[in-house]
Design a protein around this motif. Structure first.
Motif, PDB file in Angstrom:
ATOM      1  N   GLN A 171      -9.172   5.984  -4.316  1.00 35.87           N
ATOM      2  CA  GLN A 171      -8.335   4.841  -4.662  1.00 35.87           C
ATOM      3  C   GLN A 171      -7.779   5.067  -6.065  1.00 35.87           C
ATOM      4  O   GLN A 171      -8.524   5.123  -7.041  1.00 35.87           O
ATOM      5  N   VAL A 177      -3.065   0.626  -4.219  1.00 34.73           N
ATOM      6  CA  VAL A 177      -3.039  -0.781  -3.821  1.00 34.73           C
ATOM      7  C   VAL A 177      -2.232  -1.579  -4.838  1.00 34.73           C
ATOM      8  O   VAL A 177      -2.548  -1.574  -6.034  1.00 34.73           O
ATOM      9  N   LEU A 228       0.838  -1.195   0.000  1.00 36.39           N
ATOM     10  CA  LEU A 228       0.000   0.000   0.000  1.00 36.39           C
ATOM     11  C   LEU A 228       0.876   1.249   0.000  1.00 36.39           C
ATOM     12  O   LEU A 228       1.955   1.265   0.600  1.00 36.39           O
TER      13      LEU A 228
END
Length: 432
Positions: free
Chosen positions: A90, A50, A33
């Motif tokens: 994200q 990620v 991460l």
């Protein structure tokens, strides 16, 4: 893909893909991460990268970002109360616009001189950013107060042919072969404006060549100066009181979170700023100092320790009025009940912040002003235009000047006003 979103409106894209641009404020790398905190001037946004959900080269590029690199990021927006601003993104795509190398301001402790030398970069830090946002709020509140109260904004010149408050603190410059000075105040011009508009104000930079290194002084600062036709000393104190209460209240309404969370201001000290403010006669202030063990001779001007002593007993701004005429500017009206005093007033802030406003009633008497110009050893020829205001329809009037940086410093609760202006100018600082 929609157009770029600013971080302060990122909530509009919750549940969808958005694009943001900004600078890397903080980076935390883990094995699978990467957490990026992005800033764009409107807020902070946490970006999550990620491993395995983006190409390996994208993950590596994110992991190797450096502080203050500028980037463009696309990703899905979701709500997360734990994240800065309450949302996170994200990452799905990363473009490095420009890499930053060896950014000089790091999380370690830096001295004030170093930070001031890098003021152009220090403004990006959280606290300095907050102070400039607060300054912006205070400026808007000042303008709104006077605009909504029937005042007309009249811009005063920066170059002037004469002094306003004595010649010892003037910046002199050549003006096509003649001497000119950077303005100490727009007040004299606002007196002319008051005769034309009734209620007028100017708001701009002023300059004092004062060789002072205290935490309350700058050589260049911003001042707002209203002038009101037919106003008396009590009228102008009423105006100051309404004005200060309004500005403080606006700061609390619009920047409460910033004041508490970033500047760590005790807002309880601001919430009590409500009228009426105490009105203390100069003679009573002198007596209070002497009674408190602070030796002070009648006729002197109060210094910082004197102001601090008086303010320690008070929880909100307060007035000291009717200073001795000998220590005030030539244009101040005399107290008809005692000629030793002038119809002047200072507004002092508590907590050691001292004077934030100076003002009073101006003399409408032509003969008195001519005499005072001579007493102060000022060149009458440079003031003939000002004397015309008394020759052609003289009238009682009053006004005041508030130093913007002193007001911001007081509201923010910071110790030195050099952080209340974007690029401070002090006796030994002319850069950046």
């Amino acid at each position: 893909m929609d157009a770029q979103l600013w971080i302060d409106s990122i909530g509009e894209a919750e549940g969808s893909v958005a694009r943001v641009k900004g600078w890397v404020y903080h980076l935390r790398r883990m094995k699978k991460l990467v957490f990026i905190v992005l800033r764009d001037g409107t807020g902070l946004l946490q970006i999550v990268v990620v491993k395995g959900e983006v190409p390996d080269e994208t993950f590596e590029a994110a992991a190797n970002l450096t502080q203050e690199s500028s980037v463009e990021i696309e990703g899905a927006v979701r709500k997360d109360e734990r994240a800065p601003g309450g949302f996170e993104m994200q990452l799905s795509r990363l473009t490095v616009i420009s890499a930053s190398q060896d950014y000089p301001i790091t999380p370690k402790e830096h001295g004030t001189t170093f930070l001031m030398d890098h003021r152009h970069l220090w403004l990006r830090s959280k606290k300095q950013h907050a102070l400039m946002k607060l300054r912006h709020t205070v400026i808007r509140a000042i303008r709104d107060f006077f605009d909504d109260d029937g005042f007309t904004l009249i811009d005063a010149p920066i170059f002037t042919p004469n002094a306003c408050e004595g010649t010892s603190t003037l910046f002199e410059t050549d003006y096509f072969g003649d001497k000119a000075y950077l303005t100490q105040s727009g007040q004299l011009y606002m007196e002319a404006a008051a005769a034309a508009f009734g209620k007028a104000y100017c708001f701009g930079p002023t300059f004092r060549a004062e060789k002072s290194k205290t935490r309350r002084h700058l050589t260049e600062f911003w001042m707002v100066e209203p002038e009101v036709a037919f106003a008396r000393l009590d009228d102008i104190m009423d105006l100051e009181e309404r004005f200060v209460c309004y500005v403080v209240q606006r700061a609390l309404e619009e920047q409460r979170e910033l004041l508490v969370d970033v500047l760590e201001r005790d807002i309880g000290r601001l919430e009590v700023v409500q009228g009426p403010f105490e009105r203390l006669h100069y003679a009573d202030a002198v007596a209070e100092l002497n009674a408190g063990g602070i030796p002070f001779e009648w006729g002197g001007d109060f210094g910082s320790p004197d102001e601090t002593f008086l303010a320690e007993k008070r929880d909100r701004p307060f007035f000291i009025h009717r200073f001795p005429a000998a220590i005030k500017a030539f244009y101040m009206a005399r107290d008809p009940e005692d000629e030793r005093y002038s119809l002047s007033v200072d507004l002092l802030a508590p907590e050691g912040y001292g004077e934030i406003i100076g003002g009073g009633e101006r003399s409408p008497d032509l003969a008195h002003l001519v005499d005072q110009i001579a007493v102060h050893q000022l060149p009458q020829a440079a003031f003939e235009w000002y004397l015309d205001l008394r020759r052609y329809g003289s009238f009682p009037h009053a006004g005041f000047g508030l130093g913007l940086e002193r007001m911001v410093t007081y509201i923010a609760g910071i110790p030195h006003l050099r952080e209340a202006i974007p690029f401070p100018r002090q006796i030994h600082r002319l850069a950046p």
